[in-house]
Design an enzyme around this catalytic site. Structure first.
Site, PDB file in Angstrom:
ATOM      1  N   LEU A 125       0.863  -1.171   0.000  1.00 44.76           N
ATOM      2  CA  LEU A 125       0.000   0.000   0.000  1.00 44.76           C
ATOM      3  C   LEU A 125       0.904   1.225   0.000  1.00 44.76           C
ATOM      4  O   LEU A 125       1.994   1.196   0.566  1.00 44.76           O
ATOM      5  CB  LEU A 125      -0.887   0.026   1.249  1.00 44.76           C
ATOM      6  N   ASP A 126       0.450   2.304  -0.625  1.00 46.71           N
ATOM      7  CA  ASP A 126       1.218   3.547  -0.594  1.00 46.71           C
ATOM      8  C   ASP A 126       1.413   3.998   0.838  1.00 46.71           C
ATOM      9  O   ASP A 126       0.624   3.665   1.734  1.00 46.71           O
ATOM     10  CB  ASP A 126       0.474   4.647  -1.368  1.00 46.71           C
ATOM     11  N   LYS A 127       2.436   4.786   1.063  1.00 47.28           N
ATOM     12  CA  LYS A 127       2.781   5.263   2.404  1.00 47.28           C
ATOM     13  C   LYS A 127       1.575   5.842   3.138  1.00 47.28           C
ATOM     14  O   LYS A 127       1.332   5.536   4.304  1.00 47.28           O
ATOM     15  CB  LYS A 127       3.895   6.310   2.308  1.00 47.28           C
TER      16      LYS A 127
END
Length: 197
Positions: free
Chosen positions: A57-59
């Site tokens: 998942l993106d940050k």
């Protein structure tokens, strides 16, 4: 102490980077996995710098992630993601009011031709990407969406909703600053709500 299982599911908080990369060499989810259960993940360290991690998942995206605790489980999960045998459903707050209660976004996604930190919808040369969404609610100049992705392209949801002129609230990279809405948020409003595998 974690029970001896093949996989674990994590509710990733926003702000946590999943694996080490240039600019993020410590304090990642992978570092946490190795710290808390080195025995389970050490066999995978030599094979990959992402022990147990089969998707990310993106940050600034929060929510459900599955992590493999051994090489057999890692390979089976990788195969499941590759063969699209998983179901990934997200919640997103987007700018503007979506008119239709349902929608499908089907494009090619690839690296932005000028801004290399971004992905973009491309006419040719990208990878096929399919996203479907359903409106759950509207208010404050925003729409709450349930989003299902059928492919796993980098920034797929963020790129797709921006492409239909409804960027995710708080997603500055793809136009979600929300200057005209009466609420402010500390991050992009995207959450990995459900994961089936």
């Amino acid at each position: 102490f974690w029970p001896r299982t093949d996989v674990i599911v994590i509710n990733k908080p926003p702000g946590l980077v999943v694996h080490p990369a240039e600019g993020n060499t410590e304090g990642t989810l992978v570092h946490g996995l190795l710290h808390y259960d080195y025995e389970a993940f050490r066999a995978m360290v030599a094979a990959t710098m992402r022990p147990g991690v089969v998707h990310r998942l993106d940050k600034d995206t929060s929510g459900a992630m599955v992590v493999a605790r051994n090489m057999v489980a890692r390979q089976r999960l990788k195969d499941a993601f590759k063969e699209r045998l998983t179901e990934k459903t997200y919640l997103a707050i987007v700018l503007g009011e979506c008119g239709a209660p349902f929608g499908t976004i089907e494009t090619q996604i690839g690296r932005h031709p000028v801004l290399r930190t971004k992905m973009a919808v491309l006419e040719e040369g990208g990878k096929y990407a399919l996203t479907k969404y359903r409106v759950l609610g509207i208010g404050q100049g925003c729409t709450l969406l349930e989003v299902r992705i059928y492919t796993g392209r980098t920034h797929q949801i963020r790129v797709h909703v921006s492409h239909i002129h409804h960027p995710i609230l708080g997603d500055h990279l793809y136009g979600g600053r929300g200057r005209d809405v009466p609420i402010t948020v500390p991050r992009q409003m995207l959450h990995a709500w459900k994961l089936a595998f």
